[in-house]
Design a protein around this motif. Structure first.
Motif, short mmCIF file in Angstrom:
data_model
loop_
_atom_site.label_atom_id
_atom_site.label_comp_id
_atom_site.label_asym_id
_atom_site.label_seq_id
_atom_site.Cartn_x
_atom_site.Cartn_y
_atom_site.Cartn_z
N ALA A 105 -11.86 -1.14 -10.02
CA ALA A 105 -11.60 -1.51 -8.77
C ALA A 105 -12.70 -2.86 -8.61
O ALA A 105 -11.85 -3.93 -8.44
CB ALA A 105 -12.30 -0.71 -7.41
N ALA B 5 -10.74 2.46 -3.19
CA ALA B 5 -10.43 1.32 -4.11
C ALA B 5 -10.20 0.38 -3.85
O ALA B 5 -10.77 -0.93 -4.06
CB ALA B 5 -9.17 1.89 -5.38
N GLY C 293 -2.62 6.10 2.57
CA GLY C 293 -3.28 7.75 1.35
C GLY C 293 -3.47 8.73 2.36
O GLY C 293 -3.27 9.33 1.73
N TYR D 216 -4.44 -0.23 -11.26
CA TYR D 216 -3.86 1.18 -10.84
C TYR D 216 -4.79 2.31 -11.74
O TYR D 216 -4.84 3.28 -11.14
CB TYR D 216 -2.68 0.92 -12.03
N SER E 130 0.81 4.57 -2.92
CA SER E 130 1.19 5.50 -2.92
C SER E 130 1.97 6.41 -3.87
O SER E 130 1.68 7.43 -4.24
CB SER E 130 0.48 5.77 -1.12
N LEU F 119 -7.59 5.93 -2.92
CA LEU F 119 -6.84 4.56 -2.71
C LEU F 119 -7.64 4.20 -1.75
O LEU F 119 -8.00 2.49 -1.93
CB LEU F 119 -5.97 5.03 -1.81
N LYS G 10 0.89 5.96 -7.68
CA LYS G 10 -0.33 7.26 -7.49
C LYS G 10 0.82 8.72 -8.31
O LYS G 10 0.64 8.91 -8.62
CB LYS G 10 -1.27 7.22 -6.50
N GLN H 226 1.02 -1.30 0.12
CA GLN H 226 -0.09 -0.26 -0.32
C GLN H 226 0.86 1.23 0.24
O GLN H 226 0.60 1.93 -0.64
CB GLN H 226 -0.96 0.03 1.61
N ILE I 262 -7.57 3.44 -9.25
CA ILE I 262 -6.90 4.78 -8.32
C ILE I 262 -6.25 6.12 -9.32
O ILE I 262 -6.49 7.31 -8.56
CB ILE I 262 -5.42 4.12 -7.24
#
Length: 286
Positions: free
Chosen positions: A151, A98, A252, A87, A27, A95, A30, A23, A90
């Protein structure tokens, strides 16, 4: 401590570390979207991960035979589809949301493989938490419909990843299975990324971030998850993964400054309770 308990504890720790790393990597990934888009980011992630895993695990020494070949190809296709659709999702929705939608896949595996009434309680609690993580009111309720569909599609691929990951890991060593599966994913994702992002993929800073994303979002966590899949039943693994939305929401918040409401924090507590309850009761199972 009995050997079985040590193996179970090791599997749990592997899953937790994998979720935190993946995760954080999502982030960071993104932040690359404005430069090379979700397709280009996916290509770098999977391409670098396939290369690194091949160098470490040398999958050509453990090439699958017979029916296991089909399982590992399907594992790679699910792995690649999960990466790309997540991907793409998001890029359109937050995030944490999703990941909550994506988690419908592992939950389906947990429900279908459930054999004890107590397991259904943990699944129900996880569903309650995930439902509360979704924005039902206010301006946040307006979500990109395509992002939601993507998602959910990533969730379907995640379910296949769990099922075929177990079959692949049982046929050959876990690391080699991940390396071959990632190679299968790279075969169709890298060309998509090249067509989409073009020469921007060759920028030095982009390549460096892509390598970091590959390590954090693919190579390290998928290897740890394969280790866990060989020591946990699909049901326990799926319910334990209910921590994923909570960790995604925290990542996130810390990295992307995505704020959560009080209701969503309560949902995180419900999801954590479900995961801990599943882990504690699973120790009693043979």
């Amino acid at each position: 401590m009995p050997a079985l308990s040590r193996q179970f504890l090791f599997a749990i720790v592997s899953v937790l570390i994998a979720m935190m790393v993946i995760q954080s990597g999502a982030s960071i990934a993104k932040t690359l979207f404005p430069l090379i888009g979700p397709e280009g980011t996916t290509a770098l992630r999977v391409g670098f991960a396939a290369l690194l895993l091949s160098l470490v695990f040398q999958p050509w020494r453990h090439w699958p035979q017979g029916k296991s070949r089909q399982a590992i190809v399907l594992y790679g296709l699910c792995l690649g589809g999960m990466n790309l659709m997540f991907y793409l999702a998001i890029a359109r929705i937050p995030l944490g949301i999703a990941v909550a939608l994506e988690f419908t896949g592992p939950l389906a595996v947990a429900l279908l493989s459930s054999k004890r009434k107590l397991d259904l309680l943990w699944v129900a609690l996880a569903i309650l938490g995930i439902t509360c993580l979704l924005p039902w009111q206010g301006e946040q309720a307006v979500l990109d419909p395509l992002g939601v569909v993507l998602a959910l599609g990533a969730g379907a691929c995640w379910a296949g990843y769990i099922i075929y990951g177990q079959r692949s890991g049982g046929a050959i060593s876990g690391g080699a299975a991940v390396a071959i599966g990632m190679g299968v994913a790279a075969c169709f994702l890298v060309p998509i990324g090249v067509v989409s992002a073009g020469s921007a993929l060759l920028d030095g800073s982009v390549l460096l971030f892509g390598l970091a994303v590959a390590l954090m979002s693919s190579a390290i966590p998928y290897s740890l998850e394969m280790v866990a899949l060989k020591r946990l039943p699909a049901q326990s693994f799926s319910i334990l993964m209910s921590l994923e939305p909570a960790i995604a929401a925290l990542a996130g918040l810390l990295i992307l400054s995505e704020q959560l409401s009080l209701l969503q924090w309560g949902a995180i507590a419900a999801v954590i309770t479900a995961s801990l309850g599943s882990s504690l009761t699973a120790k009693k199972a043979p």
